[in-house]
Structure formats: structure tokens, C-alpha cells
Design an enzyme around this catalytic site. Structure first.
Site, PDB file in Angstrom:
ATOM      1  N   GLN A  16      -5.131  -0.468  -4.695  1.00 52.31           N
ATOM      2  CA  GLN A  16      -5.712  -1.614  -5.406  1.00 52.31           C
ATOM      3  C   GLN A  16      -6.456  -1.193  -6.673  1.00 52.31           C
ATOM      4  O   GLN A  16      -6.422  -1.879  -7.697  1.00 52.31           O
ATOM      5  CB  GLN A  16      -6.635  -2.394  -4.465  1.00 52.31           C
ATOM      6  CG  GLN A  16      -7.081  -3.728  -5.063  1.00 52.31           C
ATOM      7  CD  GLN A  16      -7.894  -4.555  -4.099  1.00 52.31           C
ATOM      8  OE1 GLN A  16      -7.703  -4.476  -2.893  1.00 52.31           O
ATOM      9  NE2 GLN A  16      -8.820  -5.339  -4.617  1.00 52.31           N
ATOM     10  N   CYS A  72       0.837  -1.189   0.000  1.00 57.25           N
ATOM     11  CA  CYS A  72       0.000   0.000   0.000  1.00 57.25           C
ATOM     12  C   CYS A  72       0.877   1.245   0.000  1.00 57.25           C
ATOM     13  O   CYS A  72       1.795   1.358   0.812  1.00 57.25           O
ATOM     14  CB  CYS A  72      -0.878  -0.055   1.240  1.00 57.25           C
ATOM     15  SG  CYS A  72      -1.357   1.537   1.866  1.00 57.25           S
ATOM     16  N   GLU A  73       0.593   2.165  -0.921  1.00 51.54           N
ATOM     17  CA  GLU A  73       1.452   3.346  -1.026  1.00 51.54           C
ATOM     18  C   GLU A  73       1.180   4.366   0.079  1.00 51.54           C
ATOM     19  O   GLU A  73       1.912   5.329   0.226  1.00 51.54           O
ATOM     20  CB  GLU A  73       1.293   4.008  -2.405  1.00 51.54           C
ATOM     21  CG  GLU A  73      -0.052   4.659  -2.641  1.00 51.54           C
ATOM     22  CD  GLU A  73      -0.162   5.251  -4.049  1.00 51.54           C
ATOM     23  OE1 GLU A  73       0.596   4.805  -4.942  1.00 51.54           O
ATOM     24  OE2 GLU A  73      -1.004   6.130  -4.253  1.00 51.54           O
ATOM     25  N   HIS A  74       0.128   4.165   0.836  1.00 53.92           N
ATOM     26  CA  HIS A  74      -0.172   5.100   1.930  1.00 53.92           C
ATOM     27  C   HIS A  74       0.524   4.721   3.232  1.00 53.92           C
ATOM     28  O   HIS A  74       0.773   5.578   4.072  1.00 53.92           O
ATOM     29  CB  HIS A  74      -1.691   5.178   2.160  1.00 53.92           C
ATOM     30  CG  HIS A  74      -2.439   5.616   0.947  1.00 53.92           C
ATOM     31  ND1 HIS A  74      -3.612   5.023   0.524  1.00 53.92           N
ATOM     32  CD2 HIS A  74      -2.159   6.581   0.041  1.00 53.92           C
ATOM     33  CE1 HIS A  74      -4.013   5.609  -0.586  1.00 53.92           C
ATOM     34  NE2 HIS A  74      -3.161   6.547  -0.899  1.00 53.92           N
ATOM     35  N   HIS A  75       0.772   3.430   3.425  1.00 52.86           N
ATOM     36  CA  HIS A  75       1.389   2.975   4.680  1.00 52.86           C
ATOM     37  C   HIS A  75       2.655   2.149   4.477  1.00 52.86           C
ATOM     38  O   HIS A  75       3.331   1.819   5.443  1.00 52.86           O
ATOM     39  CB  HIS A  75       0.395   2.129   5.483  1.00 52.86           C
ATOM     40  CG  HIS A  75      -0.859   2.856   5.863  1.00 52.86           C
ATOM     41  ND1 HIS A  75      -2.004   2.831   5.101  1.00 52.86           N
ATOM     42  CD2 HIS A  75      -1.135   3.639   6.931  1.00 52.86           C
ATOM     43  CE1 HIS A  75      -2.932   3.564   5.678  1.00 52.86           C
ATOM     44  NE2 HIS A  75      -2.437   4.072   6.792  1.00 52.86           N
ATOM     45  N   HIS A 131      -5.825  -6.192   3.073  1.00 50.36           N
ATOM     46  CA  HIS A 131      -4.886  -5.094   3.294  1.00 50.36           C
ATOM     47  C   HIS A 131      -4.401  -5.107   4.733  1.00 50.36           C
ATOM     48  O   HIS A 131      -5.201  -4.987   5.657  1.00 50.36           O
ATOM     49  CB  HIS A 131      -5.585  -3.756   3.004  1.00 50.36           C
ATOM     50  CG  HIS A 131      -5.901  -3.554   1.550  1.00 50.36           C
ATOM     51  ND1 HIS A 131      -5.364  -2.531   0.807  1.00 50.36           N
ATOM     52  CD2 HIS A 131      -6.690  -4.265   0.700  1.00 50.36           C
ATOM     53  CE1 HIS A 131      -5.808  -2.616  -0.438  1.00 50.36           C
ATOM     54  NE2 HIS A 131      -6.623  -3.651  -0.527  1.00 50.36           N
ATOM     55  N   CYS A 172      -2.892  -2.841   6.170  1.00 40.74           N
ATOM     56  CA  CYS A 172      -3.110  -1.537   6.819  1.00 40.74           C
ATOM     57  C   CYS A 172      -4.520  -1.451   7.381  1.00 40.74           C
ATOM     58  O   CYS A 172      -4.812  -0.568   8.189  1.00 40.74           O
ATOM     59  CB  CYS A 172      -2.780  -0.362   5.899  1.00 40.74           C
ATOM     60  SG  CYS A 172      -3.520  -0.408   4.291  1.00 40.74           S
TER      61      CYS A 172
HETATM   62 ZN   LIG Z   1      -2.624   1.517   3.611  1.00 43.76          ZN
END
Ligand SMILES: [Zn+2]
Length: 237
Positions: free
Chosen positions: A168, A127-130, A196, A198
């Protein structure tokens, strides 16, 4: 097998170029990210993988030190370099279009014009956010317009786009659009079903939920074709 190989020597490079061009085109003149394209800077590949590894190592070391870890410990000493190598050479190597797998196409000699579905392709991405993993199954389908593709190439394509920091929705669209370009047809469908970390290992800590995303092109917008695909995929299998 020999016969298939000779058929395909020429289109290979062209197909690869076509997808590379598509990727670059979508980035636009200023390499600004669209929603489909991975946001990359124009200078993303000006330095080599080795230079990237050398540059990342001290930064990761700094993160560990700021967290209070003692990097003199035998178990931790090698971690910054290990992580740097893993990022560049494994987890995120799909950022570089040079690592796009070559797409072997065959003439559809046996005139198979029905839907082909390859289901349950395992994928692992981050995941590019976490920067924590999400992973699951990809289901890929197409209807041949005259070319067919080696089945393992479908796995390779999913793997290539997975090896990037991802969301995704974008991963699903990138696989779908690349396959449309390679196969020269709009008739492509993708479904991805993922867990996920995250969501499950932090934050709301929900480990029972899955996320499903779909991409439908061409004939897959038609009710009948879509239903046939969804029936084949039957994600409860
Ligand atoms: Zn994430």
C-alpha cells in the site's frame, strides 16, 4: 467539449512519455528496484502476454496438483488457464508501462487555482507478499499549476498502479509521483484507506482494522493546506 479536445491533442503523448520515462528512470540503470518502483527484471516484457499466459498455466496446474486436487474434474479443469489469463490480462496488467492510461490535460482556462479533491475512488489490488487482495478508497487532490486533468483520469491512474502486485505504501507513492509528473506540479496529495485480506482472512484474522497511507507533495506540506485536504476527505463519510 470540442474546444477542450483540440487543446489537448499534442501534450497527450508527451505526458505519457514523461511518466514512462519517470518510471524507467526510477528503476535505474540496472533496473534495480528502489523503494518506490515496483521491482521488475530488465527482461520483464521480452515475451508477449500470450506467451506469459501459456507459461503460467502449467505452473498453476502444478500447484493445484501438488495440493492434491483432481484436475480431471469439470469444475477445475479450466482453472489454470483462467488464472493465467486473469493474472496477465487483468490483475497484473499494470506492470507493463505500455498499459499506462493516456493522461488528458486541459488548459486551466477558468483559472481555478484552489484545491481539487476527488475522494472515494474505489481500488482493488493484490498484496505482493501473499497474492491476496487488498482494497479500499483512494482520495486524490492537487492544486493546478496551469493544467487540469480529466477527473476520470484520476480513477484510471489509481487503477493502473493497482493492477500490480503491490504494497500500500508504494501504491500511494506511485500514484502521487505519477500525478506530479503529469500535472507538472509538486502540489499533490494522496490518501489511501484499505482493508487487507492477508490481515483479515488469514494470519491474525483481524477484520476490523484498516490501513491508511498518505503522500503529501509541495503545498500539501503546509499545515493549512494539509488540514483542508484532510477535512475534505473526512474518511468517516
Ligand atoms: Zn499480504
Amino acid at each position: 467539449m470540442k474546444q477542450k479536445e483540440t487543446l489537448l491533442t499534442t501534450p497527450l503523448k508527451e505526458e505519457k512519455l514523461a511518466v514512462d520515462n519517470l518510471l524507467i528512470e526510477e528503476m535505474g540503470d540496472e533496473h534495480k528496484a528502489s523503494s518506490v518502483e515496483t521491482p521488475l527484471r530488465a527482461d520483464a516484457f521480452d515475451i508477449s502476454d500470450e506467451e506469459k499466459i501459456a507459461a503460467i498455466e502449467p505452473h498453476f496446474k502444478a500447484i493445484m496438483e501438488i495440493l492434491g486436487m483432481d484436475l480431471r474434474d469439470d469444475s477445475l479443469r479450466g482453472t489454470p488457464l483462467r488464472v493465467a489469463k486473469m493474472y496477465v490480462k487483468e490483475l497484473f496488467q499494470g506492470l507493463n508501462p505500455a498499459n499506462m492510461p493516456s493522461m488528458t490535460l486541459f488548459e486551466n482556462k477558468f483559472q481555478y487555482n484552489e484545491m481539487l479533491v476527488e475522494k472515494n475512488i474505489n481500488f482493488y489490488t493484490n498484496c505482493e507478499h501473499h497474492f491476496v487482495p487488498f482494497f479500499g478508497k483512494a482520495h486524490v487532490a492537487y492544486i493546478s499549476s496551469g493544467k487540469v486533468i480529466g477527473l476520470s483520469k484520476l480513477n484510471r491512474l489509481v487503477e493502473y498502479f493497482s493492477k500490480r502486485p503491490q504494497v500500500q505504501e508504494r501504491l500511494t507513492m506511485q500514484v502521487g509521483k505519477a500525478l506530479q509528473t503529469v500535472l507538472q506540479t509538486q502540489d499533490v496529495a494522496i490518501m489511501m484507506d484499505a482493508k487487507h485480506l492477508c490481515v483479515s482472512s488469514r494470519g491474525v484474522k483481524d477484520d476490523s482494522s484498516n490501513t491508511i497511507t498518505t503522500f503529501f507533495g509541495g503545498k500539501f506540506h503546509e499545515e493549512q493546506t494539509k488540514i483542508e485536504f484532510l477535512k475534505d476527505v473526512d474518511i468517516n463519510d
